[in-house]
Design an enzyme around this catalytic site. Sequence first.
Site, mmCIF file in Angstrom:
data_model
loop_
_atom_site.group_PDB
_atom_site.id
_atom_site.type_symbol
_atom_site.label_atom_id
_atom_site.label_comp_id
_atom_site.label_asym_id
_atom_site.label_seq_id
_atom_site.Cartn_x
_atom_site.Cartn_y
_atom_site.Cartn_z
ATOM 1 N N GLU A 114 0.884 -1.288 -0.049
ATOM 2 C CA GLU A 114 -0.038 0.111 0.113
ATOM 3 C C GLU A 114 0.919 1.253 0.119
ATOM 4 O OE1 GLU A 114 -4.040 -1.956 2.017
ATOM 5 O OE2 GLU A 114 -2.621 -0.493 3.349
ATOM 6 N N HIS A 233 -9.087 9.781 2.493
ATOM 7 C CA HIS A 233 -8.940 9.062 1.567
ATOM 8 C C HIS A 233 -8.821 9.442 0.248
ATOM 9 C CE1 HIS A 233 -8.382 5.241 0.091
ATOM 10 N NE2 HIS A 233 -7.797 4.566 1.140
ATOM 11 N N ARG A 279 -0.767 9.093 1.405
ATOM 12 C CA ARG A 279 -2.171 9.650 1.189
ATOM 13 C C ARG A 279 -2.310 11.112 1.038
ATOM 14 N NH1 ARG A 279 -5.824 5.380 4.851
ATOM 15 N NH2 ARG A 279 -5.634 3.800 3.625
ATOM 16 N N HIS A 340 -11.684 10.277 6.181
ATOM 17 C CA HIS A 340 -11.504 9.001 6.308
ATOM 18 C C HIS A 340 -10.901 8.800 7.764
ATOM 19 C CE1 HIS A 340 -10.499 4.844 5.514
ATOM 20 N NE2 HIS A 340 -9.369 4.995 5.639
ATOM 21 N N ARG A 375 -1.267 9.375 8.495
ATOM 22 C CA ARG A 375 -1.385 8.091 9.037
ATOM 23 C C ARG A 375 -0.961 7.244 7.944
ATOM 24 N NH1 ARG A 375 -4.713 3.487 8.287
ATOM 25 N NH2 ARG A 375 -6.288 5.143 7.638
#
Length: 527
Positions: A114, A233, A279, A340, A375
């Site tokens: 990811e 997100h 992100r 998110h 995060r």
Amino acid sequence: MTRQFDTIIIGSGLAGLSVALSLPDSQRIAMLCKDALINTASDKAQGGIAAVWDSQDSFERHINDTLVAGAGLCEKEAVAHIVEHSPDALKWLLAHQVNFTRNDTDQQLHLTLEGGHSWRRIAHASDKTGHVITHTLQSLLGQHPNIQVFEQRASVELLLDHEKNAQCMGVKALNRQSGHMETFLAPNTVLATGGTGQLFTHTTNPVIATGDGIAMAWHAGCRIANMEFIQFHPTALALPHIPTFLISEAVRGEGGILKRPDGSRFMPDYDQRAELAPRDIVARAIEAEMKKHGTNHVWLDISHKPRDEILHHFPMIHETCLSHELDICTSPIPVAPAAHYTCGGVLVNRAGQTDLKGLYCAGETAYTGLHGANRLASNSLLECIVTGRNIANNIEAGLPWETPAAYDNTIAINPATSDNGQPAQASPPNVNSLRQLMTHYFGIVRNHAGMQAALQQLNTWKAQLHPDNSVQAPSLNEIELKNMLDVASLMLQCGLARKESRGLHYTTDYPHTAETAIPTVLAPVLS
């Protein structure tokens, strides 16, 4: 009605479940659920849990990836502690029979990649990891008669024993079925109420994510930190007239490409890591492209991959999109950012202890120091388990209470006061107006004039909420609106205090990043 327990857990997501299932059966435990047991943010998590599992991976690499994503604001000791306990967290889930996806060849755990990760370390259950984990763990609650689940209980306020230096002694909650208030008492209370996504127009969070735990802890005297860092997100499904649905980070991890309306790829223009950048970078890039081309979405294309591979990795995403007449095996997916994850929260130490004796906090409600300014994908489920089990161990061992570390830059604020200023409008407060305000002034790109205007509007709305001195219990809408106004105010005050752009907080007034990374810590001044 008053009930007595040894430990009260507010929330039934992974953080709360990790505490409940790690405590000994001698503990009398109450688990309070605002809605149904299954309705949690954890249940909606698609990607997986990050853990150093592959023999060629390392703690150092995972720690560094976390620190890079966190843009200098992570607490390094907290990051090391949580990452170094990641194999144990994964083993704990496996011991509880969580059915992760495995390789066809050797039946070892399939590890995916990811954004922000430099190695394949995401253990997952196809594309519905959160549901598989929470469903499995929640099904085990019945095997523990010491755990009593109370659904449809909306926690209203923490109860304090002022004769013991304001020690937490439990919580007052609204029974949504009877409409009556109930009192739950215990020497240990755990806040695991999730995040704040419902403060924004578009969010991947469930409807219960209204920041209740953060608001209750703040009013009880706990410090909060880094509430300006709200993770949007990058890729939520952007089809008209349908609920916001998350398109997992793993789609990009497995080769998904972000494209402009003309089909050209754009992420390499923004970051050398392209689609696998953290992100915050991807979300800002998507918003920039949407503004540049006057669209409400960009395209995420995985259709160049074999159909069997797509169906194997992303069956839920495929099924959901297909229900809206979109086949991701043949067509790109329209996506846009959505609120998110709350990277800040109630300040805690390694044991999950807050400033208030007897009150613990875990999961998205807490600020552990792991996430910093952004995060890293799939670190949140890991944090839930490690902190949750630490809390359980601390309660079982009866260790002395240690308040979280002091911060020299702490900003003292009286929760009851309001700034003087000309309000934007004096209409009565409501949830929809609040969401529109926060989305407009506290989105991916911000400025200080807008944040100040939003804060003045919030103060006007808060002044219109009259304290209810009647014996009648408040409604759920009243409880949530009050909490959302308080938490929105904390977000804006944190944002105004940060005179730089870092990670998820980007302000056009201060576009550069300061040389020194300092957390934003607010402390309530209680009368």
